[in-house]
Write an enzyme that holds these catalytic residues in place. Structure first.
Site, PDB file in Angstrom:
ATOM      1  N   GLU A 248       0.749  -0.858   0.173  1.00 36.24           N
ATOM      2  CA  GLU A 248      -0.387  -0.024  -0.176  1.00 36.24           C
ATOM      3  C   GLU A 248       1.057   1.294   0.347  1.00 36.24           C
ATOM      4  OE1 GLU A 248      -2.824  -1.792   3.070  1.00 36.24           O
ATOM      5  OE2 GLU A 248      -2.338   0.171   3.203  1.00 36.24           O
TER       6      GLU A 248
ATOM      7  N   CYS B 211       3.513   8.566   1.249  1.00 33.93           N
ATOM      8  CA  CYS B 211       3.528   7.647   2.216  1.00 33.93           C
ATOM      9  C   CYS B 211       3.960   6.149   1.401  1.00 33.93           C
ATOM     10  CB  CYS B 211       2.157   7.783   3.317  1.00 33.93           C
ATOM     11  SG  CYS B 211       2.848   6.634   4.611  1.00 33.93           S
TER      12      CYS B 211
ATOM     13  N   CYS C 279       5.112  -7.275   8.209  1.00 35.27           N
ATOM     14  CA  CYS C 279       5.587  -6.931   8.740  1.00 35.27           C
ATOM     15  C   CYS C 279       6.390  -7.947  10.451  1.00 35.27           C
ATOM     16  CB  CYS C 279       5.226  -5.225   9.578  1.00 35.27           C
ATOM     17  SG  CYS C 279       6.325  -4.602  10.600  1.00 35.27           S
TER      18      CYS C 279
ATOM     19  N   CYS D 125       3.291  -5.291  16.260  1.00 31.39           N
ATOM     20  CA  CYS D 125       2.696  -4.639  17.248  1.00 31.39           C
ATOM     21  C   CYS D 125       1.423  -4.833  17.523  1.00 31.39           C
ATOM     22  CB  CYS D 125       2.829  -2.747  16.552  1.00 31.39           C
ATOM     23  SG  CYS D 125       4.804  -2.154  16.612  1.00 31.39           S
TER      24      CYS D 125
ATOM     25  N   CYS E 157      -2.016  -2.831  15.085  1.00 30.88           N
ATOM     26  CA  CYS E 157      -1.683  -2.344  13.951  1.00 30.88           C
ATOM     27  C   CYS E 157      -1.754  -3.565  12.320  1.00 30.88           C
ATOM     28  CB  CYS E 157      -0.147  -2.213  13.466  1.00 30.88           C
ATOM     29  SG  CYS E 157       0.253  -2.236  12.196  1.00 30.88           S
TER      30      CYS E 157
ATOM     31  N   CYS F 143      -2.232   2.672   7.897  1.00 29.15           N
ATOM     32  CA  CYS F 143      -1.082   1.158   7.756  1.00 29.15           C
ATOM     33  C   CYS F 143      -1.839   0.310   7.064  1.00 29.15           C
ATOM     34  CB  CYS F 143      -0.474   1.883   9.031  1.00 29.15           C
ATOM     35  SG  CYS F 143       1.218   0.993   8.904  1.00 29.15           S
TER      36      CYS F 143
HETATM   37  N1  SAH Z   1       7.491  -0.196  11.651  1.00 28.59           N
HETATM   38  C1  SAH Z   1       6.968   1.418  11.576  1.00 28.59           C
HETATM   39  C2  SAH Z   1       6.418   2.406   9.930  1.00 28.59           C
HETATM   40  C3  SAH Z   1       5.257   1.813   9.432  1.00 28.59           C
HETATM   41  S1  SAH Z   1       3.745   1.929  10.859  1.00 28.59           S
HETATM   42  C4  SAH Z   1       7.074   1.730  12.660  1.00 28.59           C
HETATM   43  O1  SAH Z   1       6.355   1.399  13.263  1.00 28.59           O
HETATM   44  O2  SAH Z   1       6.509   3.615  13.173  1.00 28.59           O
HETATM   45  C5  SAH Z   1       3.374   3.970  11.144  1.00 28.59           C
HETATM   46  C6  SAH Z   1       2.548   4.789  12.242  1.00 28.59           C
HETATM   47  O3  SAH Z   1       1.335   4.506  12.224  1.00 28.59           O
HETATM   48  C7  SAH Z   1       3.392   3.672  13.697  1.00 28.59           C
HETATM   49  O4  SAH Z   1       3.810   5.014  14.370  1.00 28.59           O
HETATM   50  C8  SAH Z   1       2.427   2.896  13.529  1.00 28.59           C
HETATM   51  O5  SAH Z   1       2.699   3.065  14.766  1.00 28.59           O
HETATM   52  C9  SAH Z   1       1.693   4.023  12.964  1.00 28.59           C
HETATM   53  N2  SAH Z   1      -0.020   2.678  13.485  1.00 28.59           N
HETATM   54  C10 SAH Z   1      -0.150   1.250  12.903  1.00 28.59           C
HETATM   55  N3  SAH Z   1      -1.372   1.296  13.173  1.00 28.59           N
HETATM   56  C11 SAH Z   1      -2.818   2.407  13.970  1.00 28.59           C
HETATM   57  C12 SAH Z   1      -3.564   1.943  14.166  1.00 28.59           C
HETATM   58  N4  SAH Z   1      -4.320   1.232  14.479  1.00 28.59           N
HETATM   59  N5  SAH Z   1      -3.703   2.853  14.845  1.00 28.59           N
HETATM   60  C13 SAH Z   1      -2.986   4.739  14.877  1.00 28.59           C
HETATM   61  N6  SAH Z   1      -1.509   4.564  13.808  1.00 28.59           N
HETATM   62  C14 SAH Z   1      -1.307   3.243  13.824  1.00 28.59           C
END
Ligand code: SAH
Length: 390
Positions: free
Chosen positions: A112, A125, A132, A136, A139, A353
């Site tokens: 994406e 972006c 990944c 997390c 995510c 994301c």
């Molecule tokens: N791996 C990297 C970049 C990818 S995620 C990182 O962790 O920074 C990009 C951003 O979106 C990160 O800050 C991540 O924590 C956030 N993110 C992912 N899922 C999310 C969600 N459901 N709500 C809000 N932010 C989210």
């Protein structure tokens, strides 16, 4: 020859076979590597700049490179590829015009990218990996697991495909899509240099941001690259106890080490760090958490970006209401921490994301299951008819 490329060129990674066809994927190469490639096939060096600038202008085939002799174009088709990413799906937000792309790669994987418009221009972006590994818990990118790293050319290719499709010139890049950039360090850094190249997209380093979940060795290495790329850190917690529940990586890299590495980054680059903090109701959004966060970041050249956590199907977190987000921000500001609340762009098109890719994978799985069900139903009916034949 492929394996020799990148050995003598600064920034060369030699990671050049992207499409599994055995052909060299030219968008992966910097000018120096392209020069080696062309001299290696008995051509003049200047062909490198010609092809590099065609790629930057979004050419998706050698036939479009009209200033190359026909015979060279034919030769290149046998040895190399420049094919662009294919738009598999495109969603345009009716609220703010944000565009979310699902791109197909040559090996069938999907990723994406998002195009957003701000007052100061267009921001892309981009994803850095297919899936990944970081796990997390909030995510969507992590749920379907990790497939592979993207090459530098495939990361660049997202911007090229966006520009080609939309007709706009991208002037800011954030590596905040699917994947953890520092888990694919060399390709991401090579991509940044390619995107910065004067003969290419010519995007200034200060207009680029890399977001990490806090891989400390990557942060320290990044500080020594000698460029002024902005660094964003997904912190999402004010102490290790909360952080390791949300982010498994928090067990390996503690917050104090992340803050230490952040200080080093700001000292070496003079750039302000952005800490991302997704507010989740009842998990990390108390006013004590705000005070704890302010204490952690005191004296650091930084900005906190508060994000209302995005709902993800199958994940039960709820975002903190507007009032709590504002109270949280007020405490940070009162304690001298610069704070913004993220504008929710593209909320109507699932712009957070990994969500579009996930829905695509689920749709594919659904189709596979339906096919399997059909197959087993027809196998069963075969079995029935066979048994009937007996
Ligand atoms: N791996 C990297 C970049 C990818 S995620 C990182 O962790 O920074 C990009 C951003 O979106 C990160 O800050 C991540 O924590 C956030 N993110 C992912 N899922 C999310 C969600 N459901 N709500 C809000 N932010 C989210």
């Amino acid at each position: 020859m492929a394996s020799d490329l990148g050995k003598v060129c600064p920034g060369g990674s030699g990671n050049i076979n992207a499409d599994g066809s055995g052909k060299i994927y030219l968008p992966d190469l910097n000018i120096c590597e392209l020069e080696e490639f062309f001299t290696g096939i008995g051509q003049k060096k200047y062909r490198a700049k010609q092809v590099f600038s065609w790629i930057a202008r979004g050419a998706g085939s050698f036939d479009e490179m009209t200033d190359l002799p026909l015979s060279l174009r034919e030769e290149l088709k046998l040895l190399a590829s420049v094919s662009g990413l294919k738009v598999r799906k495109k969603l345009v937000s009716a609220i703010d015009g944000t565009v979310k792309y699902l791109f197909g790669l040559d090996d069938g994987n999907v990723i994406e990218s998002v195009l957003m418009e701000y007052i100061h221009g267009y921001t892309a972006c981009v994803s850095s990996q297919v899936g990944c590994k970081m796990g997390c818990s909030f995510c969507a990118s992590t749920i379907a697991g990790f497939r592979r790293n993207l090459t530098a050319g495939e990361i660049l290719g997202q911007i090229l495909a966006i520009q080609r499709d939309s007709g706009v010139k991208v002037n800011n890049v954030v590596v905040m899509g699917i994947g953890e950039p520092f888990d694919n360090y060399d390709n991401v850094v090579k991509f940044l240099r390619l995107a910065n190249s004067h003969d290419g997209l010519n995007i200034g380093y200060r207009h680029m941001t890399v977001s990490t979940c806090g891989l400390v060795p990557g942060m320290l290495r990044f500080a020594d690259e000698g460029f002024q790329v902005n660094l964003a850190i997904s912190l999402h917690a004010s102490n290790d106890r909360i952080r390791e529940k949300l982010m498994p990586v928090g067990r390996k890299y503690r917050i104090d080490k992340i803050i230490e590495a952040s200080k080093i980054y700001t000292e070496k680059t003079n750039r302000r760090i952005m800490f991302e903090y997704a507010l989740i109701e009842g998990v990390n959004d108390s006013l004590e958490n705000a005070a704890e966060l302010a204490f952690l970041l005191k004296g650091l050249l930084c900005l906190v970006n508060l994000i209302p956590v995005n709902p993800v199907e199958g994940i039960s977190y709820r975002h903190s209401g507007r009032r709590r987000i504002e109270e949280f921000a007020a405490i940070l500001k009162e304690k001298g921490i610069e704070t913004t609340i993220r504008r929710e762009l593209g909320s109507d098109i699932n712009a957070a994301c990994g969500q579009l890719r996930r829905s695509e994978i689920n749709a594919e799985k659904g189709a596979e299951q339906a096919n399997e069900a059909k197959d087993s139903a027809s196998a069963e009916s075969n079995a029935v008819s066979k048994s009937e034949c007996k």
